[in-house]
Design a protein around this motif. Structure first.
Motif, PDB file in Angstrom:
ATOM      1  N   GLY A  39      -4.920  17.672  -0.719  1.00 13.40           N
ATOM      2  CA  GLY A  39      -6.198  18.266  -1.112  1.00 13.40           C
ATOM      3  C   GLY A  39      -6.086  19.591  -1.823  1.00 13.40           C
ATOM      4  O   GLY A  39      -7.113  20.246  -2.095  1.00 13.40           O
ATOM      5  N   GLY A  40      -4.856  20.021  -2.148  1.00 11.79           N
ATOM      6  CA  GLY A  40      -4.663  21.303  -2.819  1.00 11.79           C
ATOM      7  C   GLY A  40      -4.878  21.228  -4.315  1.00 11.79           C
ATOM      8  O   GLY A  40      -4.785  20.166  -4.933  1.00 11.79           O
ATOM      9  N   PHE A  92      -1.718  32.954  -3.404  1.00 12.84           N
ATOM     10  CA  PHE A  92      -1.478  31.730  -4.164  1.00 12.84           C
ATOM     11  C   PHE A  92      -0.009  31.360  -4.043  1.00 12.84           C
ATOM     12  O   PHE A  92       0.793  32.118  -3.486  1.00 12.84           O
ATOM     13  N   ILE A  93       0.345  30.173  -4.550  1.00 13.90           N
ATOM     14  CA  ILE A  93       1.713  29.651  -4.493  1.00 13.90           C
ATOM     15  C   ILE A  93       2.287  29.575  -5.900  1.00 13.90           C
ATOM     16  O   ILE A  93       1.599  29.171  -6.843  1.00 13.90           O
ATOM     17  N   VAL A  99      -0.847  23.855   5.526  1.00  9.91           N
ATOM     18  CA  VAL A  99      -1.453  25.145   5.860  1.00  9.91           C
ATOM     19  C   VAL A  99      -2.038  25.794   4.610  1.00  9.91           C
ATOM     20  O   VAL A  99      -3.176  26.284   4.602  1.00  9.91           O
ATOM     21  N   ALA A 100      -1.266  25.795   3.537  1.00 14.55           N
ATOM     22  CA  ALA A 100      -1.718  26.419   2.291  1.00 14.55           C
ATOM     23  C   ALA A 100      -2.904  25.673   1.689  1.00 14.55           C
ATOM     24  O   ALA A 100      -3.857  26.290   1.194  1.00 14.55           O
ATOM     25  N   ALA A 101      -2.859  24.338   1.712  1.00 15.46           N
ATOM     26  CA  ALA A 101      -3.953  23.545   1.153  1.00 15.46           C
ATOM     27  C   ALA A 101      -5.241  23.780   1.939  1.00 15.46           C
ATOM     28  O   ALA A 101      -6.328  23.903   1.352  1.00 15.46           O
ATOM     29  N   ASP A 102      -5.134  23.854   3.259  1.00 17.16           N
ATOM     30  CA  ASP A 102      -6.313  24.101   4.083  1.00 17.16           C
ATOM     31  C   ASP A 102      -6.905  25.479   3.802  1.00 17.16           C
ATOM     32  O   ASP A 102      -8.121  25.687   3.970  1.00 17.16           O
ATOM     33  N   ARG A 103      -6.061  26.422   3.369  1.00 19.13           N
ATOM     34  CA  ARG A 103      -6.552  27.755   3.012  1.00 19.13           C
ATOM     35  C   ARG A 103      -7.083  27.817   1.589  1.00 19.13           C
ATOM     36  O   ARG A 103      -7.600  28.846   1.155  1.00 19.13           O
ATOM     37  N   GLY A 104      -6.932  26.729   0.831  1.00 17.89           N
ATOM     38  CA  GLY A 104      -7.457  26.678  -0.532  1.00 17.89           C
ATOM     39  C   GLY A 104      -6.630  27.417  -1.557  1.00 17.89           C
ATOM     40  O   GLY A 104      -7.155  27.827  -2.602  1.00 17.89           O
ATOM     41  N   ALA A 133       5.050  36.655   0.044  1.00 14.11           N
ATOM     42  CA  ALA A 133       4.356  36.374   1.302  1.00 14.11           C
ATOM     43  C   ALA A 133       4.626  34.928   1.694  1.00 14.11           C
ATOM     44  O   ALA A 133       5.271  34.180   0.948  1.00 14.11           O
ATOM     45  N   GLY A 134       4.129  34.526   2.862  1.00 14.67           N
ATOM     46  CA  GLY A 134       4.299  33.159   3.330  1.00 14.67           C
ATOM     47  C   GLY A 134       3.032  32.355   3.152  1.00 14.67           C
ATOM     48  O   GLY A 134       2.011  32.847   2.658  1.00 14.67           O
ATOM     49  N   CYS A 135       3.080  31.082   3.575  1.00 12.83           N
ATOM     50  CA  CYS A 135       1.940  30.195   3.386  1.00 12.83           C
ATOM     51  C   CYS A 135       0.706  30.656   4.163  1.00 12.83           C
ATOM     52  O   CYS A 135      -0.425  30.320   3.805  1.00 12.83           O
ATOM     53  N   GLU A 136       0.922  31.447   5.226  1.00 17.64           N
ATOM     54  CA  GLU A 136      -0.206  31.871   6.065  1.00 17.64           C
ATOM     55  C   GLU A 136      -0.980  33.042   5.488  1.00 17.64           C
ATOM     56  O   GLU A 136      -2.157  33.232   5.822  1.00 17.64           O
ATOM     57  N   ASP A 137      -0.348  33.876   4.625  1.00 18.69           N
ATOM     58  CA  ASP A 137      -1.038  35.071   4.153  1.00 18.69           C
ATOM     59  C   ASP A 137      -0.950  35.298   2.646  1.00 18.69           C
ATOM     60  O   ASP A 137      -1.439  36.310   2.144  1.00 18.69           O
ATOM     61  N   ALA A 138      -0.382  34.364   1.902  1.00 21.63           N
ATOM     62  CA  ALA A 138      -0.312  34.506   0.443  1.00 21.63           C
ATOM     63  C   ALA A 138      -1.679  34.286  -0.200  1.00 21.63           C
ATOM     64  O   ALA A 138      -2.573  33.661   0.390  1.00 21.63           O
TER      65      ALA A 138
END
Length: 286
Positions: free
Chosen positions: A187-188, A126-127, A149-154, A119-124
């Motif tokens: 902030g991630g 985790f990384i 984007v990913a960090a803001d999603r936590g 998936a991508g950073c918008e819908d994954a």
């Protein structure tokens, strides 16, 4: 007090096992270092096991072919553990799920057999980061917007290779650890799989015990590496002896204009990171 032995043979009466870094110590990503390989081969023949301990983001079984292609002889090592081995355990703990895979396609073997969907950073969920997609062309800043984007999603960021840079030939290439640093600055939350963190040392010591056929005396384990914040810090935190290879990625700071090891510069380099090494040499030799 750190000492400066002429080579590995001078330490053979003090240690039973060597846990040796790979990139920067026995090869530079382009060619192997014959004297380093010879030193490890002699250790294995005359003293005890050599366990390679690498921050490669791929499973150890998949990295053997790379060592073979660089003419690292099989005689130079007895066992092999990687950050990729430790990462797979973390990936399984987050499966099933959707993962944003950051890294080149050659590292996809890391995910084999694990129930994860790309998936991508918008819908994954985790990384998982093994490195930059194109590490010959890109720099960490190229990833800032997507990581924000990913960090803001936590999202949790699993770093399969804590190295910030690695030497490839005569160039320094950014690694996954540099992206992890950037993600933390945004902030991630980051979890590291390899050196200097404990999980990979647990694997390496277990492999050493298997090869020895008996429990390992940690006082007789020697870690060898060229990275201050990975190899040296890892050994320091694990309370294991360390042989620092000064001509690796820190060569410009640790080696004098005459091409020889500068003891004062080595001490200053280690003190700056608040770590210590037991021994230091320029290159790994017997």
């Amino acid at each position: 007090m750190m000492d400066f032995p002429p080579g590995l043979s001078a330490l053979s009466d003090r240690y039973d096992v060597v846990l040796c870094d790979v990139w920067g110590v026995i090869h530079n990503g382009v060619a192997s270092f014959p004297e380093a390989c010879e030193a490890l081969t002699k250790w294995g023949q005359e003293k005890g096991p050599v366990v390679l301990i690498s921050n490669s983001p791929r499973p150890s079984a998949d990295v053997v072919a790379q060592l073979d292609s660089l003419s690292v002889p099989r005689s130079a090592w007895s066992g092999f553990v990687t950050s990729g081995d430790a990462t797979r355990a973390l990936l399984k703990a987050n499966a099933p799920g959707k993962v944003w895979k950051v890294g080149p396609a050659r590292d996809d073997v890391l995910y084999d057999g694990i129930d994860l969907t790309a998936a991508g950073c918008e819908d994954a969920d985790f990384i998982s980061c093994t490195g930059l997609y194109e590490d010959e062309k890109e720099v960490p800043e190229d990833y800032r917007d997507r990581l924000k984007v990913a960090a803001d999603r936590g999202l949790l960021f699993i770093c399969a290779n804590p190295d910030r840079v690695v030497q490839r030939g005569d160039r320094l290439i950014f690694c996954a650890g540099a992206l992890a640093d950037l993600y933390e600055s945004l902030g991630g939350k980051v979890v590291m799989a390899g050196k200097p963190y404990g999980a990979i040392y647990d694997l390496a010591l277990a492999e050493a015990e298997r090869l020895l056929g008996r429990p390992v005396d940690r006082d007789r384990v020697l870690c060898v590496g060229d990275g201050v914040i990975t190899d040296v810090k890892g050994a320091h935190d694990q309370k294991l002896a360390c042989l620092f290879i000064a001509k690796g990625i820190h060569g410009e700071k640790a080696i004098g204009p005459d091409g020889k090891l500068n003891p004062d510069a080595v001490l200053a380099l280690l003190e700056a990171e608040q770590v210590g090494a037991t021994h230091a040499v320029g290159d790994l030799v017997w």
